[in-house]
Design a protein around this motif. Structure first.
Motif, mmCIF file in Angstrom:
data_model
loop_
_atom_site.group_PDB
_atom_site.id
_atom_site.type_symbol
_atom_site.label_atom_id
_atom_site.label_comp_id
_atom_site.label_asym_id
_atom_site.label_seq_id
_atom_site.Cartn_x
_atom_site.Cartn_y
_atom_site.Cartn_z
ATOM 1 N N ASN A 6 2.412 19.092 12.295
ATOM 2 C CA ASN A 6 3.569 18.636 11.532
ATOM 3 C C ASN A 6 4.042 17.262 11.991
ATOM 4 N N SER A 7 4.035 17.044 13.295
ATOM 5 C CA SER A 7 4.465 15.738 13.804
ATOM 6 C C SER A 7 3.524 14.640 13.346
ATOM 7 N N TRP A 8 2.198 14.925 13.372
ATOM 8 C CA TRP A 8 1.244 13.915 12.909
ATOM 9 C C TRP A 8 1.390 13.676 11.408
ATOM 10 N N PHE A 9 1.637 14.736 10.675
ATOM 11 C CA PHE A 9 1.837 14.578 9.228
ATOM 12 C C PHE A 9 3.071 13.725 8.934
ATOM 13 N N ASN A 10 4.147 13.970 9.662
ATOM 14 C CA ASN A 10 5.358 13.179 9.471
ATOM 15 C C ASN A 10 5.139 11.721 9.847
ATOM 16 N N LYS A 11 4.385 11.541 10.950
ATOM 17 C CA LYS A 11 4.110 10.171 11.362
ATOM 18 C C LYS A 11 3.267 9.453 10.312
ATOM 19 N N CYS A 12 2.254 10.128 9.759
ATOM 20 C CA CYS A 12 1.429 9.525 8.710
ATOM 21 C C CYS A 12 2.271 9.208 7.470
ATOM 22 N N LYS A 13 3.185 10.072 7.148
ATOM 23 C CA LYS A 13 4.054 9.840 6.009
ATOM 24 C C LYS A 13 4.940 8.622 6.230
ATOM 25 N N ARG A 14 5.470 8.480 7.430
ATOM 26 C CA ARG A 14 6.295 7.315 7.736
ATOM 27 C C ARG A 14 5.480 6.034 7.686
ATOM 28 N N VAL A 15 4.255 6.085 8.214
ATOM 29 C CA VAL A 15 3.409 4.894 8.175
ATOM 30 C C VAL A 15 3.084 4.512 6.738
ATOM 31 N N LYS A 16 2.849 5.509 5.880
ATOM 32 C CA LYS A 16 2.571 5.236 4.481
ATOM 33 C C LYS A 16 3.780 4.609 3.794
ATOM 34 N N GLN A 17 4.962 5.099 4.100
ATOM 35 C CA GLN A 17 6.169 4.523 3.524
ATOM 36 C C GLN A 17 6.364 3.085 3.977
ATOM 37 N N LYS A 18 6.124 2.843 5.259
ATOM 38 C CA LYS A 18 6.232 1.462 5.749
ATOM 39 C C LYS A 18 5.206 0.562 5.096
ATOM 40 N N TYR A 19 3.988 1.105 4.876
ATOM 41 C CA TYR A 19 2.939 0.318 4.241
ATOM 42 C C TYR A 19 3.323 -0.038 2.801
ATOM 43 N N GLN A 20 3.857 0.931 2.074
ATOM 44 C CA GLN A 20 4.296 0.658 0.715
ATOM 45 C C GLN A 20 5.433 -0.361 0.687
ATOM 46 N N LEU A 21 6.357 -0.221 1.619
ATOM 47 C CA LEU A 21 7.457 -1.178 1.698
ATOM 48 C C LEU A 21 6.943 -2.572 2.025
ATOM 49 N N THR A 22 5.944 -2.631 2.928
ATOM 50 C CA THR A 22 5.366 -3.931 3.276
ATOM 51 C C THR A 22 4.649 -4.545 2.090
ATOM 52 N N LEU A 23 3.951 -3.711 1.290
ATOM 53 C CA LEU A 23 3.283 -4.228 0.097
ATOM 54 C C LEU A 23 4.293 -4.774 -0.911
ATOM 55 N N GLU A 24 5.388 -4.065 -1.090
ATOM 56 C CA GLU A 24 6.413 -4.537 -2.022
ATOM 57 C C GLU A 24 7.024 -5.848 -1.527
ATOM 58 N N GLN A 25 7.287 -5.915 -0.238
ATOM 59 C CA GLN A 25 7.825 -7.164 0.306
ATOM 60 C C GLN A 25 6.813 -8.298 0.181
ATOM 61 N N LYS A 26 5.512 -7.978 0.361
ATOM 62 C CA LYS A 26 4.477 -8.993 0.226
ATOM 63 C C LYS A 26 4.419 -9.532 -1.209
ATOM 64 N N GLY A 27 4.465 -8.615 -2.201
ATOM 65 C CA GLY A 27 4.467 -9.058 -3.589
ATOM 66 C C GLY A 27 5.689 -9.906 -3.921
ATOM 67 N N TYR A 28 6.843 -9.476 -3.404
ATOM 68 C CA TYR A 28 8.067 -10.253 -3.642
ATOM 69 C C TYR A 28 7.976 -11.642 -3.018
ATOM 70 N N LEU A 29 7.448 -11.702 -1.796
ATOM 71 C CA LEU A 29 7.331 -12.998 -1.134
ATOM 72 C C LEU A 29 6.314 -13.890 -1.835
ATOM 73 N N GLU A 30 5.231 -13.301 -2.356
ATOM 74 C CA GLU A 30 4.254 -14.108 -3.087
ATOM 75 C C GLU A 30 4.872 -14.684 -4.367
ATOM 76 N N GLU A 31 5.598 -13.857 -5.100
ATOM 77 C CA GLU A 31 6.275 -14.361 -6.294
ATOM 78 C C GLU A 31 7.295 -15.447 -5.942
ATOM 79 N N LEU A 32 8.020 -15.208 -4.861
ATOM 80 C CA LEU A 32 9.001 -16.208 -4.440
ATOM 81 C C LEU A 32 8.320 -17.509 -4.033
#
Length: 403
Positions: free
Chosen positions: A242-268
């Motif tokens: 469960n701890s590893w699953f939660n950690k993987c989920k958090r990493v995935k959320q951070k990755y998605q957030l980083t992708l969104e920030q990357k797209g926003y910065l590229e447009e900017l």
């Protein structure tokens, strides 16, 4: 001897109590300031994704923390009978913040749906946040040290060094747009504010701590192998998954957030590059216009200088002609004295005539001015044959003809 020992014990106990009270007060101040800093950070983070209003748990927690800070060691109000009634921080705010320009103190005092002092204080927090002046209110109140000293006891947060930190922390809230309803349940002053510490007490294990826990579980299972069964080993493995699953989920959320920030910065970045290219082209056009205007100004200046030189030459030629004409006139007068005498005589006669006209005003009244139209007509009528006798008729009259 026994009395002395008892006195020493009581003195030591009094010193220990003082130390404990001072330590407790310091810990209490430090805890409130730390929680206030955490609540401000979470409030700023939440404002990036949604509008902050009364339903936001981050705001409710921040308001509770600020209310606890402003109510820390607040003195009670002494009545006529010597009793001390509890006070709200609004009693201090409405006195200490009167010097703030365009303050909202009077408007909150005149609110109809807010009656209690605690409710008015909560309404003031919301209005100050919407006006983006909360830090200014707190700074002005803390500068009025005399009023602060009158309302608070020793050891209060607003009287310590933490007060300056509080004003600095609240300055970051001016960048948030708040939207509150001043008629909701959040202004109910019947219950005190309670701080929720659970958002700031979450413990996240790192990878090193997880590995050390696994080793501890293995050593614990090997030492107690006789009593251990597969059912006893199961739960820790499930917790680990469960701890590893939660950690993987958090990493995935951070990755998605980083992708969104990357797209926003590229447009900017693309937008800024386009703006930069447009500004560079406009700058070139402006520089070309400046060069053209400078060239036109130089040409105009040269033309004006040429015109000035020509005018100066013409002025010099006119001055030389005037000098020559003056010299010629002088030479003519010196060579022809009779002409000058005749001219002098004519001038004298003209002067005499003018003097005579001035000395005989009756003639002007009798004949009228010669310059007027009526006088001119009268003179022409006198010259006609109807009024003046001709000398030829007199010579040829029948009475004077010879026989």
């Amino acid at each position: 001897m026994a009395s002395r020992s008892l006195g020493g014990l009581s003195g030591s106990r009094g010193g220990i109590k003082k130390n404990l009270s001072a330590r407790n007060a310091a810990v209490e101040r430090r805890n409130l300031i730390t929680v206030c800093r955490f609540s401000v950070k979470t409030l700023i983070d939440r404002s990036c994704f949604e509008t902050i209003d009364d339903s936001s748990p981050e705001f409710n927690n921040f308001a509770a923390v600020l209310e606890q800070i402003l109510s820390h060691r607040l003195k009670g109000q002494v009545t006529w009978f010597g009793y001390e009634s509890p006070r709200s921080f609004w009693d201090y705010i409405r006195v200490a913040c009167r010097k703030v320009s365009q303050n909202c103190i009077c408007s909150i005092e005149n609110m109809e749906n807010v009656s209690s002092s605690r409710a008015k204080g909560r309404a003031w927090i919301r209005v100050a946040l919407m006006e983006k002046h909360l830090s200014e209110y707190i700074s002005t109140a803390l500068r009025d040290f005399k009023t602060t000293r009158r309302f608070y006891e020793d050891g209060a947060i607003v009287l310590g060094e933490e007060a300056n930190m509080l004003a600095g922390m609240l300055l970051g809230l001016n960048a948030i747009d708040f939207s509150f309803c001043l008629k909701g349940e959040g202004l109910d002053g019947t219950f005190p504010a309670v701080i929720d510490y659970t958002p700031y007490l979450k413990f996240e294990q790192s990878s090193d701590s997880i590995s050390s826990d696994e080793e501890e579980l293995r050593t614990f299972g090997s030492s107690d192998s006789e009593s251990s069964t597969p059912e006893n080993v199961g739960p820790p493995l499930i917790m680990d998954e469960n701890s590893w699953f939660n950690k993987c989920k958090r990493v995935k959320q951070k990755y998605q957030l980083t992708l969104e920030q990357k797209g926003y910065l590229e447009e900017l970045l693309c937008l800024r590059e386009n703006q930069l290219s447009e500004s560079v082209s406009q700058n070139k056009i402006l520089l070309q216009r400046i060069e053209d205007s400078d060239l036109a100004h130089k040409l105009e200046k040269e033309q004006l200088e040429y015109i000035i030189v020509e005018l100066q030459d013409q002025l010099k030629s006119y001055q030389s002609l005037d000098q020559l004409s003056a010299e010629v006139s002088l030479s003519q007068t010196s060579l022809d004295p009779s002409h000058s005498q005749e001219g002098d005589g004519k001038q004298d006669t003209l002067n005499l005539i003018s003097e005579g006209k001035e000395d005989t005003p009756s003639l002007l009244g009798l004949c009228g001015s010669l310059t007027s139209v009526a006088s001119y007509k009268s003179l022409t009528s006198l010259k006609s044959n109807d009024y003046l006798a001709s000398p030829t008729t007199e010579m040829t009259s029948p009475g004077l003809t010879p026989s």
